[in-house]
Design a protein around this motif. Sequence first.
Motif, PDB file in Angstrom:
ATOM      1  N   ALA A  65      -5.935  -8.050  -5.453  1.00 56.58           N
ATOM      2  CA  ALA A  65      -6.620  -6.795  -5.176  1.00 56.58           C
ATOM      3  C   ALA A  65      -7.291  -6.806  -3.814  1.00 56.58           C
ATOM      4  O   ALA A  65      -7.484  -5.774  -3.207  1.00 56.58           O
ATOM      5  CB  ALA A  65      -7.657  -6.507  -6.263  1.00 56.58           C
ATOM      6  N   ILE A  66      -7.637  -8.005  -3.339  1.00 51.78           N
ATOM      7  CA  ILE A  66      -8.406  -8.111  -2.105  1.00 51.78           C
ATOM      8  C   ILE A  66      -7.585  -7.668  -0.888  1.00 51.78           C
ATOM      9  O   ILE A  66      -8.133  -7.309   0.127  1.00 51.78           O
ATOM     10  CB  ILE A  66      -8.947  -9.555  -1.931  1.00 51.78           C
ATOM     11  N   MET A  80       0.807  -1.220   0.000  1.00 58.46           N
ATOM     12  CA  MET A  80       0.000   0.000   0.000  1.00 58.46           C
ATOM     13  C   MET A  80       0.839   1.268   0.000  1.00 58.46           C
ATOM     14  O   MET A  80       0.329   2.358  -0.168  1.00 58.46           O
ATOM     15  CB  MET A  80      -0.926   0.008   1.225  1.00 58.46           C
ATOM     16  N   ILE A 115     -13.618  -2.322  -0.957  1.00 55.17           N
ATOM     17  CA  ILE A 115     -12.259  -2.711  -1.330  1.00 55.17           C
ATOM     18  C   ILE A 115     -11.881  -2.106  -2.674  1.00 55.17           C
ATOM     19  O   ILE A 115     -10.783  -1.579  -2.845  1.00 55.17           O
ATOM     20  CB  ILE A 115     -12.135  -4.251  -1.379  1.00 55.17           C
ATOM     21  N   VAL A 151      -6.585   7.210   2.815  1.00 58.95           N
ATOM     22  CA  VAL A 151      -7.098   5.868   3.082  1.00 58.95           C
ATOM     23  C   VAL A 151      -7.764   5.809   4.448  1.00 58.95           C
ATOM     24  O   VAL A 151      -8.846   5.235   4.601  1.00 58.95           O
ATOM     25  CB  VAL A 151      -5.953   4.833   2.961  1.00 58.95           C
ATOM     26  N   GLY A 170      -6.293  -4.941   0.008  1.00 61.16           N
ATOM     27  CA  GLY A 170      -6.581  -3.598   0.526  1.00 61.16           C
ATOM     28  C   GLY A 170      -7.149  -3.624   1.922  1.00 61.16           C
ATOM     29  O   GLY A 170      -6.844  -2.876   2.768  1.00 61.16           O
ATOM     30  N   GLN A 223     -11.662   5.006   4.981  1.00 62.30           N
ATOM     31  CA  GLN A 223     -12.093   3.844   5.766  1.00 62.30           C
ATOM     32  C   GLN A 223     -13.050   4.256   6.859  1.00 62.30           C
ATOM     33  O   GLN A 223     -13.990   3.550   7.171  1.00 62.30           O
ATOM     34  CB  GLN A 223     -10.874   3.118   6.342  1.00 62.30           C
ATOM     35  N   LEU A 236     -11.157   1.664  -2.311  1.00 63.11           N
ATOM     36  CA  LEU A 236      -9.859   1.866  -1.669  1.00 63.11           C
ATOM     37  C   LEU A 236      -8.723   1.548  -2.623  1.00 63.11           C
ATOM     38  O   LEU A 236      -7.734   2.270  -2.711  1.00 63.11           O
ATOM     39  CB  LEU A 236      -9.732   0.964  -0.437  1.00 63.11           C
TER      40      LEU A 236
END
Lengths: 280, 297
Positions: free
Chosen positions: A277-278, A117, B219, B283, A280, B287, B222
Amino acid sequence: MKKKWQPTLIRTGIRIPLILWTLAVLYPIIWMFIGSFKSNAEIYANPWGLPETFNVQNFADAWNNYNIDTSVFNSAIVTVLGMVLTLVLALPTAYALERLRFRGSSILFTVYVSAMMIPMVLGWIPLFFLLMDFGLLDSIIGLSIVYAISQLPFSIFVLTSFMGTIPKELEESASMDGMSPYGILFKIIAPLSTTAIITVSIMNAIQFWNEYFMALIFLNSREKYTLGLAIDFIGSEAQYTNAWGTLFASLTIAIIPVIVLYAIFQKRIAKGMTEGAIKG
Amino acid sequence: MVQSKKQKNLFLAFCLVPTFILFAIFTLYPLFSGLYYSFFDWSGSSSNSEFIGLDNYKRLLSDNIIPMTIWHDYFLVITKVFGIMILAIFFAVALTQLKIKEAPFYRVVFFFPNIMSVVVIGILWTFIYNPSLGLVNSGLEFLGLESWTRPWLGDQDWALPSLVLPSVWAGIGLFMLLLIGGISNVSKSYYEAAEIDGANQWQQFWKITLPLVWPQIKISILYIVITTLNGSFIIVQIMTGGGPNNSTHVMGSYLYQQAFVQYNFGYGATIGVMILILSLLTVLILQFFMKREKVQY
């Protein structure tokens, strides 16, 4: 009565945007293929249509006059080296993180995964000097190492989640029979993880074959250029030389291996990417 | 069991240490020394540096290109989130709920651009926008809309919006697949029950599909935000190089220009720190706002 025809009508209606998007996706790619067979005059005269003859001159020009051959070779080396190195590094780590409970294992996993990230562009400045100090700047080997490390987090993530599905009993009984942990890793876990290993390797290979920006920063000399850089170079040249056909031909050369891989491993690539991708 | 503790530790070290050392050298060290660089006037070679404290940060605050680059990044974030999510949700629903026979074909085609190289996408789209040869202008002429044609990437007002389309074009497939995955996990019985209660497709979408795939939507948003803030400079670099007249510079492309074109490595690192802080903040804020109780029926 109304119920019967309504869904059919909706289905027909919904096909219109689906077909339009299919055209929007495919047409530029097909246009690029067709363009690679056109002469410059044809590209100017008729940007949408077919060429009069399918001429391979553009491919010959790209290959010989613009050093695409060297770049294809460089990209292939970076891709293979990077792929192998990522795997060699990620597989044992993934196994240890998934199966061997030790103090700090979850922290270590978090460190690896959160690196996915973080904007790496900040690290590229010091990395530039680091590679310079190691004599790995403007080097295909150096680039392969950087690539491999950049895909470690993704690879570890996918491999650990796959290894979690392998039954523990196999390892336990092998260990009873006196097999060493190294044997368990390489003779039991690695072969059982073949699916995940292949998925991860394809994903990494596509990534390395396609990469552009790190190559831009870390490579200087023309003969070290990977395909991305070579195409970008031809692209900026084409502004002055109008070598549009050559540019299309080199784009086509870059995309063909990706299409072939996608045709063969379509399901696996889709699965690998969505799993990545999951995170995150 | 059979093995001693020492052997076990040796094996652990074998598994973890080489990987971690390389990761530390090539990822962790550069990130942290990136922070360190931001306090230096660091240009040219590594021996040629001077500690200047917060001067780079002062410069950052008074640099009037910086607010522009930040705005451009968030413009791309917002337009991409909406562009990608609306289309991806639409396609995902259409391909799962409506029993279209050729749905697998669309899935394969829509996903393909996701694995294309950014260079290929960027150059292909630069060509599509080409004022004299490109598909966009010749298409507009074909439709009799000559007055709409313009040098898209060379026009200060249109260059940045023009960068959104290639990203949406290339990005949709992945998020469509993620949502398809989410939708296929929703139990059929909810829809059957809704059908009996007389809810139409539209109501079913709002009341069942959307709430139940919220985790996937979250998801995806983000993911788009992170990848845009951390990586949109690549398509910018390829398609416009930040021009015309800085109208498409994003934070990352400005960093590249400062560090690797003008050799202001210290200032480049400062911009990098700003990118890091802004993306982490974004982020966190997202969230917080997207926290929504998981729906269960």
